[in-house]
Design an enzyme around this catalytic site. Structure first.
Site, short mmCIF file in Angstrom:
data_model
loop_
_atom_site.label_atom_id
_atom_site.label_comp_id
_atom_site.label_asym_id
_atom_site.label_seq_id
_atom_site.Cartn_x
_atom_site.Cartn_y
_atom_site.Cartn_z
CG HIS A 124 -21.05 -99.37 -23.25
ND1 HIS A 124 -22.03 -100.28 -22.91
CD2 HIS A 124 -21.11 -98.37 -22.34
CE1 HIS A 124 -22.68 -99.83 -21.83
NE2 HIS A 124 -22.14 -98.68 -21.47
CE LYS B 38 -24.80 -95.20 -17.77
NZ LYS B 38 -25.48 -96.29 -17.02
CG HIS C 199 -22.06 -93.34 -21.24
ND1 HIS C 199 -22.90 -94.11 -21.99
CD2 HIS C 199 -21.37 -94.21 -20.45
CE1 HIS C 199 -22.74 -95.38 -21.69
NE2 HIS C 199 -21.81 -95.48 -20.75
#
Length: 241
Positions: A135, A83, A108
């Site tokens: 993710h 990030k 990210h």
């Protein structure tokens, strides 16, 4: 010959010490970079400390050995280090992201993996793996590689569950924190969809313990250096003996 062997042994010892010091310094630098990334998204920066302990405890309750759990405790706080490369207009936007903004945000994990994956040291390899995988979704609808099921590295599956619960129960710029019971219900609702069912079941089964870990980190104001302590100084760690 004895003198030569003694000198060689001393050189080997000093080499190992130097390597450990370099590794520790590298780790500390990357943790500070992870904290810098976290400060851009959360003005307390404590989330990544909680993540280290939650991932560690969850790994142990899932039956992983202590060496892996300790490594994950140090690697998990770096999961969102990527990030640091996302512009504030996207990272801090209070409303829904546009499709273009979502595409930027989805960069990210790859950024983080590139930052962390340059080293062959196991800690940083695990951190890179975790950053890239956290993710992904159990049902294959995640990013960046659309992995599904057990093709997702265990580190990513563990961190995804810990991150989801912890993020829900902290105040964000765009919403107030959810209470623990609501967050657990929301986690259970994603069982078999976003998250590994076994990891979700383990977290929910031991929720009181994980909440105690979170609250202890908050109340004792643990910092990043605590994550490198072995054994951990958590009072809640007694439950893992």
């Amino acid at each position: 010959m004895e003198r030569l062997l003694a000198d060689f042994g001393q050189m080997y010892h000093e080499r190992n010490q130097a390597l450990q010091e370099v590794t520790r310094a590298h780790h500390e630098a990357l943790l500070l970079l992870a904290r810098a990334a976290e400060f851009r998204d959360d003005d307390t920066g404590v989330h990544i400390v909680r993540m280290g302990y939650l991932a560690w405890g969850l790994a142990l309750k899932l039956g992983q050995d202590r060496a892996y759990a300790a490594l994950l405790r140090q690697a998990a706080p770096m999961h969102d280090i990527g990030k640091i490369g996302i512009v504030d207009a996207v990272l801090k936007k209070p409303g829904a992201l546009t499709s273009d903004e979502r595409a930027v945000m989805k960069e990210h994990p790859g950024i983080g993996a590139r930052i962390l994956g340059r080293s062959r040291i196991p800690l940083f390899q695990l951190a890179a793996q975790t950053a890239l995988a956290h993710h992904e979704r159990w049902d294959g609808a995640g990013y960046p590689s659309r992995l599904s099921g057990e093709a997702i590295p265990l580190s990513g599956r563990i961190v995804a569950v810990a991150d989801f619960f912890d993020a829900l129960t902290m105040d964000r710029c765009y919403r107030a924190a959810f209470d623990d019971a609501t967050a657990l219900d929301m986690l259970a609702a994603e069982r078999g969809r976003a998250f590994d069912p076994q990891v979700v079941d383990c977290f929910v089964r031991h929720a009181d313990l994980f909440i105690a870990i979170r609250d202890e980190v908050n109340s004792r104001k643990f910092d990043l250096a605590e994550l490198m302590q072995e054994p951990p100084r958590l009072q809640a760690a007694q439950a893992f003996k």
